[in-house]
Enzyme design. Structure first.
Site, short mmCIF file in Angstrom:
data_model
loop_
_atom_site.label_atom_id
_atom_site.label_comp_id
_atom_site.label_asym_id
_atom_site.label_seq_id
_atom_site.Cartn_x
_atom_site.Cartn_y
_atom_site.Cartn_z
N LYS A 92 -0.18 5.24 -5.97
CA LYS A 92 1.14 5.01 -5.36
C LYS A 92 2.08 6.18 -5.66
O LYS A 92 2.74 6.71 -4.76
CB LYS A 92 1.74 3.71 -5.92
CG LYS A 92 0.89 2.46 -5.74
CD LYS A 92 0.67 2.12 -4.29
CE LYS A 92 0.03 0.75 -4.12
NZ LYS A 92 -1.33 0.62 -4.71
N LYS A 135 5.40 -2.77 -4.03
CA LYS A 135 4.00 -2.52 -4.36
C LYS A 135 3.84 -2.35 -5.87
O LYS A 135 4.51 -1.50 -6.47
CB LYS A 135 3.51 -1.23 -3.68
CG LYS A 135 3.60 -1.23 -2.17
CD LYS A 135 3.14 0.11 -1.62
CE LYS A 135 3.23 0.16 -0.10
NZ LYS A 135 2.76 1.47 0.42
N ARG A 150 -5.89 4.75 7.97
CA ARG A 150 -6.59 5.39 6.84
C ARG A 150 -7.22 6.68 7.36
O ARG A 150 -8.01 6.67 8.30
CB ARG A 150 -7.66 4.45 6.29
CG ARG A 150 -8.71 5.11 5.37
CD ARG A 150 -8.14 5.75 4.13
NE ARG A 150 -7.34 4.87 3.32
CZ ARG A 150 -7.84 4.01 2.43
NH1 ARG A 150 -9.14 3.94 2.24
NH2 ARG A 150 -7.02 3.25 1.72
N ARG A 173 -6.04 0.08 10.66
CA ARG A 173 -6.20 -1.27 10.12
C ARG A 173 -4.98 -2.08 10.54
O ARG A 173 -3.86 -1.76 10.16
CB ARG A 173 -6.34 -1.20 8.60
CG ARG A 173 -7.53 -0.35 8.16
CD ARG A 173 -7.48 0.02 6.70
NE ARG A 173 -6.29 0.80 6.39
CZ ARG A 173 -5.93 1.13 5.15
NH1 ARG A 173 -6.65 0.74 4.13
NH2 ARG A 173 -4.85 1.85 4.94
N ARG A 195 0.20 -7.19 5.86
CA ARG A 195 -0.64 -6.12 5.30
C ARG A 195 -1.82 -5.85 6.22
O ARG A 195 -2.43 -6.78 6.76
CB ARG A 195 -1.16 -6.51 3.92
CG ARG A 195 -0.08 -6.75 2.88
CD ARG A 195 -0.67 -7.38 1.62
NE ARG A 195 -1.26 -8.68 1.89
CZ ARG A 195 -1.92 -9.41 1.00
NH1 ARG A 195 -2.07 -8.95 -0.24
NH2 ARG A 195 -2.44 -10.58 1.33
N ASP A 225 -3.05 6.86 3.44
CA ASP A 225 -2.58 5.82 4.35
C ASP A 225 -1.31 6.30 5.03
O ASP A 225 -0.39 6.79 4.37
CB ASP A 225 -2.31 4.52 3.58
CG ASP A 225 -3.58 3.95 2.95
OD1 ASP A 225 -4.67 4.31 3.43
OD2 ASP A 225 -3.47 3.16 2.00
N GLU A 235 0.48 6.17 0.86
CA GLU A 235 -0.39 6.04 -0.31
C GLU A 235 -1.44 7.14 -0.27
O GLU A 235 -1.86 7.58 0.80
CB GLU A 235 -1.06 4.65 -0.31
CG GLU A 235 -1.63 4.24 -1.64
CD GLU A 235 -1.88 2.73 -1.71
OE1 GLU A 235 -2.94 2.36 -2.22
OE2 GLU A 235 -1.01 1.95 -1.24
N ASN A 240 -5.19 7.58 -1.85
CA ASN A 240 -6.27 6.88 -2.55
C ASN A 240 -7.29 7.89 -3.05
O ASN A 240 -7.88 8.63 -2.26
CB ASN A 240 -6.94 5.89 -1.60
CG ASN A 240 -5.97 4.82 -1.12
OD1 ASN A 240 -5.82 3.78 -1.75
ND2 ASN A 240 -5.31 5.07 -0.01
#
Length: 320
Positions: free
Chosen positions: A135, A170, A220, A234, A242, A282, A290, A292
Site C-alpha cells: 500500500k 485499506k 491489474r 477486475r 471491491r 492496480d 497499489e 503488489n
C-alpha cells in the site's frame, strides 16, 4: 545440464493450477528446460554463512486451455525426494510466498540476504520486499495516485472523508481485498469502522478518495523489470464495491492505455532500483492504487482472455 530454479511458495498442494501465477511460472520454467524445485519459508537454514533449503524437485503436467477454460490434469504435479541444498547452487530463487507479510515472512527475507547475487538471482529482492509495503510504496509517486492519507487518527480520517464525501479505507497489511471499507460522510457507523480498523488509533491505515471509475473495474497490470507486459480488468459484482478476484470480482480483457504506460514509466526506475522485477500494479480510472510485490497474480486470467503466455516471456527474460 539442466538449470535449477527454486520457488519459495505455500504448500504446493494448496495451489490452484488454473489460477495461481506461481504455477504458471513453474510450468514456463520447466518448458524452458529448467528443473523446478519448491520449498517453503519454514524450510530455510543458515549454516556457516550460507543459506540452505529443503527443496523438492517437481515435475508438472501443464494445464490446457479448452473452450476458454483451463483444464487441470490429475495429478497436476509429481514430487521427487527432498534434498538439502545451498540456494547458491540455483540459477534463480523466486520468493512467491503469499501474504501476509508477517514476522516469519520478514525473517525469511533476512535469510535470503545470504544468497550470493554473483551466482543466484533472488526475485523479488529480499531488501525490496521489506521496503515495499504494497500500500505505502505507491506514495512515492504522488503525480499518479489519488488523494491519499495514512494515519490512525480518527479525527484526521473523519475530516478527509468529509472533504471527499466518499473514501476507501485499506489496512496497510491487507491482501486480496481483506478489510477494505467504503466510507461515506454522515454514516452513523463511520466512527466504529475507523476505531475497529485502527485498533482505536493504535494502527495506521490508508484512506483514499473513492474513485467512481471503480465500478468499471480495477485493472491489474503485470510489469516485468518495469515494463508492462499484460493486463486484466477486475469488475465488482452485485453490491460489492471491491473488484478483487478473491472478493468475487469478474475478469475481463482490457487494453494497456497510454496513461497506464505513463504510470509504469513513472514507477520503473524505483522498481529497478529496489530489485522488484515482477510486479502487479492496480490502476483505477487512470490512478495507481497499489503496487503488489510479494506474489502478484493475474497471469492465468490474462493468458486465458488474450491467448498469451506471459510466464514464458518472463522465463525468456530470466534465463536469457
Amino acid at each position: 545440464m539442466a538449470v535449477d530454479i527454486a520457488f519459495i511458495i505455500d504448500p504446493i498442494a494448496s495451489l490452484d493450477p488454473g489460477h495461481d501465477t506461481s504455477v504458471a511460472l513453474m510450468e514456463a520454467a520447466q518448458a524452458a528446460g529448467a528443473q523446478v524445485w519448491v520449498t517453503e519459508i519454514s524450510q530455510l537454514l543458515i549454516r556457516e554463512g550460507q543459506v540452505w533449503a529443503a527443496v523438492t524437485p517437481i515435475q508438472l503436467s501443464p494445464v490446457q486451455l479448452v473452450s476458454g477454460q483451463w483444464q487441470i490434469p490429475q495429478p497436476w504435479f509429481q514430487a521427487g525426494a527432498v534434498e538439502w541444498r545451498p540456494l547458491n547452487t540455483f540459477r534463480a530463487v523466486w520468493m512467491r510466498k503469499d501474504p501476509p507479510v508477517n514476522t516469519a515472512y520478514l525473517y525469511a527475507t533476512y535469510c535470503l540476504d545470504f544468497v550470493d547475487p554473483q551466482t543466484t538471482l533472488v526475485l523479488n529482492s529480499p531488501a525490496g520486499l521489506r521496503h515495499a509495503n504494497e500500500k505505502m510504496y505507491a506514495l512515492q509517486f504522488p503525480s499518479v495516485i489519488p488523494k491519499t492519507i495514512v494515519t490512525g487518527d480518527k479525527q484526521r480520517i473523519r475530516e478527509f472523508v468529509q472533504q471527499q464525501g466518499m473514501a476507501v479505507l485499506k489496512p496497510l497489511g491487507g491482501k486480496a481485498g481483506e478489510g477494505i471499507l467504503f466510507l461515506r460522510a454522515g454514516d452513523r457507523n463511520l466512527n466504529s469502522m475507523i476505531e475497529i480498523s485502527t485498533q482505536r488509533g493504535q494502527l495506521p491505515v490508508m484512506v483514499q478518495e473513492y474513485l467512481p471509475a471503480a465500478k468499471e473495474g480495477d485493472k491489474r497490470i503485470i510489469l516485468l523489470n518495469g515494463e508492462p507486459i499484460g493486463a486484466v480488468n477486475r469488475i465488482p459484482t452485485g453490491d460489492e464495491f471491491r473488484g478483487n478476484m478473491a472478493a468475487g470480482g469478474q475478469v475481463a480483457a482490457v487494453e494497456i492505455t497510454e496513461r497506464d504506460r505513463q504510470i509504469c514509466q513513472t514507477l520503473a526506475p524505483a522498481l529497478q532500483r529496489d530489485g522488484l522485477y515482477f510486479v502487479g500494479i492496480d490502476v483505477i480510472g487512470g490512478y495507481l492504487t497499489e503496487v503488489n510485490v510479494t506474489s502478484p497474480t493475474g497471469v492465468r486470467e490474462i493468458d486465458r482472455l488474450n491467448g498469451t503466455c506471459l510466464a514464458r516471456r518472463v522465463m525468456a527474460w530470466l534465463l536469457g
